[in-house]
Design a protein around this motif. Structure first.
Motif, PDB file in Angstrom:
ATOM      1  N   ASN A   1    -118.300  -0.440-105.522  1.00  0.00           N
ATOM      2  CA  ASN A   1    -118.979  -1.434-106.355  1.00  0.00           C
ATOM      3  C   ASN A   1    -120.478  -1.428-106.100  1.00  0.00           C
TER       4      ASN A   1
ATOM      5  N   HIS B   1    -122.460  -0.587-109.266  1.00  0.00           N
ATOM      6  CA  HIS B   1    -123.002  -1.774-109.939  1.00  0.00           C
ATOM      7  C   HIS B   1    -124.272  -2.332-109.317  1.00  0.00           C
TER       8      HIS B   1
ATOM      9  N   ASP C   1    -125.406  -6.626-100.970  1.00  0.00           N
ATOM     10  CA  ASP C   1    -126.362  -5.815-101.727  1.00  0.00           C
ATOM     11  C   ASP C   1    -127.575  -6.622-102.161  1.00  0.00           C
TER      12      ASP C   1
ATOM     13  N   SER D   1    -114.564  -4.956-116.542  1.00  0.00           N
ATOM     14  CA  SER D   1    -115.487  -4.002-115.943  1.00  0.00           C
ATOM     15  C   SER D   1    -116.719  -3.823-116.811  1.00  0.00           C
ATOM     16  N   THR D   2    -117.866  -3.764-116.176  1.00  0.00           N
ATOM     17  CA  THR D   2    -119.096  -3.460-116.905  1.00  0.00           C
ATOM     18  C   THR D   2    -119.584  -2.057-116.510  1.00  0.00           C
TER      19      THR D   2
ATOM     20  N   GLY E   1    -114.320   2.254-112.778  1.00  0.00           N
ATOM     21  CA  GLY E   1    -114.393   1.285-113.868  1.00  0.00           C
ATOM     22  C   GLY E   1    -113.057   0.876-114.442  1.00  0.00           C
TER      23      GLY E   1
ATOM     24  N   GLY F   1    -111.670  -1.742-113.473  1.00  0.00           N
ATOM     25  CA  GLY F   1    -111.660  -3.194-113.367  1.00  0.00           C
ATOM     26  C   GLY F   1    -110.607  -3.693-112.396  1.00  0.00           C
TER      27      GLY F   1
ATOM     28  N   LEU G   1    -112.123  -5.481-107.481  1.00  0.00           N
ATOM     29  CA  LEU G   1    -112.116  -6.818-106.869  1.00  0.00           C
ATOM     30  C   LEU G   1    -110.687  -7.358-106.731  1.00  0.00           C
TER      31      LEU G   1
HETATM   32  N1  LIG Z   1    -121.799  -5.495-106.018  1.00  0.00           N
HETATM   33  C1  LIG Z   1    -121.803  -5.808-107.322  1.00  0.00           C
HETATM   34  N2  LIG Z   1    -122.977  -6.056-107.955  1.00  0.00           N
HETATM   35  C2  LIG Z   1    -122.976  -6.391-109.279  1.00  0.00           C
HETATM   36  N3  LIG Z   1    -121.873  -6.498-110.032  1.00  0.00           N
HETATM   37  C3  LIG Z   1    -120.694  -6.273-109.450  1.00  0.00           C
HETATM   38  C4  LIG Z   1    -120.580  -5.912-108.081  1.00  0.00           C
HETATM   39  N4  LIG Z   1    -119.278  -5.758-107.777  1.00  0.00           N
HETATM   40  C5  LIG Z   1    -118.601  -6.001-108.900  1.00  0.00           C
HETATM   41  N5  LIG Z   1    -119.433  -6.328-109.926  1.00  0.00           N
HETATM   42  C6  LIG Z   1    -119.047  -6.701-111.305  1.00  0.00           C
HETATM   43  O1  LIG Z   1    -117.674  -7.048-111.327  1.00  0.00           O
HETATM   44  C7  LIG Z   1    -116.972  -6.201-112.251  1.00  0.00           C
HETATM   45  C8  LIG Z   1    -115.555  -5.950-111.766  1.00  0.00           C
HETATM   46  O2  LIG Z   1    -115.561  -5.205-110.544  1.00  0.00           O
HETATM   47  P1  LIG Z   1    -114.282  -4.359-110.150  1.00  0.00           P
HETATM   48  O3  LIG Z   1    -113.090  -5.260-110.182  1.00  0.00           O
HETATM   49  O4  LIG Z   1    -114.546  -3.658-108.889  1.00  0.00           O
HETATM   50  O5  LIG Z   1    -114.121  -3.329-111.342  1.00  0.00           O
HETATM   51  P2  LIG Z   1    -114.981  -2.027-111.703  1.00  0.00           P
HETATM   52  O6  LIG Z   1    -115.812  -1.677-110.522  1.00  0.00           O
HETATM   53  O7  LIG Z   1    -113.939  -1.028-111.998  1.00  0.00           O
HETATM   54  O8  LIG Z   1    -115.820  -2.383-112.901  1.00  0.00           O
HETATM   55  C9  LIG Z   1    -117.827  -4.964-112.352  1.00  0.00           C
HETATM   56  O9  LIG Z   1    -117.599  -4.236-113.535  1.00  0.00           O
HETATM   57  C10 LIG Z   1    -119.224  -5.574-112.302  1.00  0.00           C
HETATM   58  O10 LIG Z   1    -119.564  -6.144-113.541  1.00  0.00           O
END
Ligand SMILES: Nc1ncnc2c1ncn2[C@@H]1O[C@H](COP(=O)(O)OP(=O)(O)O)[C@@H](O)[C@H]1O
Ligand SMILES: [Mg+2]
Lengths: 147, 126
Positions: free
Chosen positions: A57, A61, A82, A99-100, A111, A113, A116
């Motif tokens: 992540n 991200h 971070d 997921s973004t 991605g 999602g 977390l």
């Molecule tokens: N350390 C981070 N900094 C900013 N945004 C985060 C971070 N970790 C997670 N996110 C946000 O939470 C969303 C979901 O995370 P996650 O469940 O790990 O799915 P993925 O990484 O596959 O998108 C991410 O798409 C992002 O928008």
């Protein structure tokens, strides 16, 4: 970086944004340390999954941060801290499938999602705080005694 | 392998899998004596991370560096790349260093999984 006093061990690993080549190194180190300490293999597996997802992540991200392993006789803590951009809605981010991640990351199989939610499933407890423009702190706790 | 003293799990050596399916060994020639107990077929790394386990064989079209990290972290024994997809030298070198076997085949993931299943390699079990 290792300090060891009163049976407390702490290690800090730098995680670089966008570096898919090094991605996974920090969680690999964490796994190695826990195995060397003789931690139960089921706990090692759960910590490893959580550390990997938290590390990825930050790679995908965030603008970069650090992964911190802390081990006491009672519990293991994995902290991902971070420097931004932060998460506007943690509840939404925690939802399975949300997921973004940019297209480039999706093509590589990131991605889904699930990061977390996976961390939440693996950890005995999870604490997450984020401020847009400042950054995100994720703390995953693992009890060493009976789960 | 004895599973908590309850039953004997079926497994094959990676070498047997390579021979029976005529796979190419792209990396990890020295690690073919490892056991394969389960197979999994998926290109989403989070899924593989949460499911993968020791003695696994993982079929994926992903070929970038992170597949090696995922295999190391889950202790998946070998990665099989279908459809003759090329894998970069750097990735193979890393796999070699980490003791991860990377195999390749011209077959599709579907065919590979079908054949492995017939040979007795099942899905993950708890
Ligand atoms: N350390 C981070 N900094 C900013 N945004 C985060 C971070 N970790 C997670 N996110 C946000 O939470 C969303 C979901 O995370 P996650 O469940 O790990 O799915 P993925 O990484 O596959 O998108 C991410 O798409 C992002 O928008
Ligand atoms: Mg993620």
């Amino acid at each position: 970086m290792m300090t060891s006093r009163n049976h407390i061990m702490e290690q800090v690993y730098t995680v670089e944004a966008g570096n898919f080549v090094l991605a996974g190194e920090a969680s690999g180190q964490i796994k190695k340390v826990l195995k060397q300490l003789g931690v139960d293999s089921n706990i090692v597996r759960r910590v490893t999954v959580a550390a990997y997802e938290a590390e990825m992540n930050m790679v995908i991200h965030s603008v970069g941060g650090e992964l911190i392993l802390k081990v006491t006789p009672e519990r293991i803590t994995v902290t991902a801290r971070d420097r931004g951009p932060g998460i506007p809605d943690i509840g939404l981010a925690m939802q399975e499938g949300y997921s973004t991640a940019p297209e480039i990351a999706r093509e590589l199989g990131f991605g889904a999602g699930m990061g977390l939610p996976n961390i939440k499933r693996c950890a005995d407890s999870l604490n997450m705080q984020s401020k847009v423009g400042e950054g995100t702190i994720l703390e995953a706790y693992f009890d060493i005694k009976a789960r | 392998m004895v599973n908590e003293g309850r039953e004997i799990e079926y497994f094959m050596k990676i070498r047997q899998v390579v021979e029976e399916l005529s796979l190419s060994v792209l990396a990890g020639e020295d690690f073919l004596e490892q056991e394969v107990h389960w197979g999994y077929c998926c290109d989403l790394l989070s899924r593989v991370m949460s499911k993968g386990k020791k003695g696994g064989l993982w079929i994926t079209v992903q070929t970038h560096m992170n597949i090696v990290a995922v295999a190391v972290l889950t202790e998946i024994a070998c990665i099989v790349i279908p459809e003759g997809i090329q894998v970069e030298e750097e990735v193979l070198k890393k796999a070699e260093n980490e003791g991860v076997v990377i195999l390749s085949s011209d077959m599709t993931a579907f065919e590979l999984a079908g054949k492995l299943y017939k040979m007795g390699i099942g899905p993950w079990s708890e």
